[in-house]
Design an enzyme around this catalytic site. Structure first.
Site, mmCIF file in Angstrom:
data_model
loop_
_atom_site.group_PDB
_atom_site.id
_atom_site.type_symbol
_atom_site.label_atom_id
_atom_site.label_comp_id
_atom_site.label_asym_id
_atom_site.label_seq_id
_atom_site.Cartn_x
_atom_site.Cartn_y
_atom_site.Cartn_z
ATOM 1 N N SER A 1 1.126 -0.810 -0.003
ATOM 2 C CA SER A 1 0.213 0.201 -0.167
ATOM 3 C C SER A 1 0.568 1.321 0.438
ATOM 4 C CB SER A 1 -1.132 0.241 0.841
ATOM 5 O OG SER A 1 -1.415 0.484 0.860
ATOM 6 N N TYR B 1 -4.023 8.270 -7.285
ATOM 7 C CA TYR B 1 -3.162 7.105 -6.297
ATOM 8 C C TYR B 1 -4.167 7.176 -5.592
ATOM 9 C CZ TYR B 1 1.598 4.794 -4.651
ATOM 10 O OH TYR B 1 1.602 4.277 -3.869
ATOM 11 N N LYS C 1 -4.865 3.322 -3.273
ATOM 12 C CA LYS C 1 -4.558 3.086 -1.477
ATOM 13 C C LYS C 1 -5.535 2.747 -0.898
ATOM 14 C CE LYS C 1 -0.302 1.787 -4.378
ATOM 15 N NZ LYS C 1 -0.124 0.109 -3.877
#
Length: 272
Positions: free
Chosen positions: A134, A148, A152
């Site tokens: 992660s 992004y 995650k």
């Protein structure tokens, strides 16, 4: 005792570094990459202890086939490290549909497919460890990296549920959450949106706020990874780097302060 470890995105960055460290200590490694030539040096050095497999993690059927081939070749898969992924730099408005879908396909869905593929093997074995790469941006978010971070955040939610679902089968799940390191993540591995000039100041402010010592040395993560893999009781979440700890602690202190400030409203919303 040596373990069999399946790691995606092993052509460079953390993936290549960790694959080499695992092989060096005697583990068997299934290393996947889109470009297998990037693994030639590891194959030359470690021979039969490494199984290089070409894999695009976005291809679900290919992921299942790679897991099956790894099991057939080495007889077991003790650890899956879902490392493949990349960063998308750009503001939310700038991101095209393709930008957004590609980011989620690799960072989230690719990880999901491989997790699904390995679970029947680990259940049959009665043990296993799934390690998801992660990010500190899976716990907090920042401007310019919103897509992004979204990918995650999704990995975090998925993996927390997965950990609870598979605990009874002897399968462990861990999330590795690095801050910045000196890999190619922010350079050649990254993609960037087409710029909108209105956001130039936002981007400049974000860049200016990054401390000069923010990026850690990638090699410093090796000992942490090996300790995580060898732990009988690994944590669900492992922060890597001093700024990961600092930023997350500060963020959650601020969140708690806001939540406490709105507590009366929160409790009143219960309606009884």
């Amino acid at each position: 005792m040596s373990k069999t470890i399946f790691i995606t995105g092993a052509s460079r960055g953390f993936g290549k570094l960790w694959a080499g460290a695992l092989l060096q200590r005697g583990d068997k490694v299934v290393a996947t990459a889109r470009n297998l030539s990037a693994l030639d040096d590891l194959v030359a050095q470690y021979g039969d202890n490494i199984l290089p497999l070409q894999l695009d993690v976005n291809d679900r059927s290919a992921g299942f086939a790679a897991i099956a081939k790894a099991k057939e070749h080495f007889g077991s898969i003790d650890v899956l490290i879902n490392n493949a992924g990349y960063g998308l730099f750009g503001t939310i408005e700038e991101a095209t549909e393709k930008d957004a879908r590609d980011q989620m396909e690799t960072n989230f869905f690719g990880l999901l497919w491989l997790s699904q593929a390995v679970l029947p093997i680990m259940r049959a074995q009665g043990h296993g460890h799934i390690i998801q790469l992660s990010s500190v941006l899976g716990l907090i978010s920042r401007p310019v990296l919103g897509l992004y971070a979204a990918s995650k955040f999704a990995v975090e939610g998925l993996s927390e549920s997965l950990a609870a679902e598979v605990k009874g089968f002897g399968i462990k799940v861990s999330l590795i959450e690095p801050a910045g390191f000196d890999t190619e993540w922010g350079g050649s591995s990254a993609t960037r949106t087409a710029a909108i000039a209105a956001y130039d100041e936002v981007k400049a402010s974000y860049e200016a706020g990054i401390p000069p010592d923010f990026r850690g040395v990638a090699g410093g993560t090796i000992a942490a990874l090996l300790k995580l893999i060898d732990s009988e009781n690994p944590p669900l979440r492992l922060l890597l780097g001093k700024y990961a700890h600092l930023l997350v602690k500060r963020e959650y202190e601020n969140r708690n302060a806001v939540w406490d400030g709105w507590l009366e409203t929160t409790l009143a919303a219960q309606g009884k």
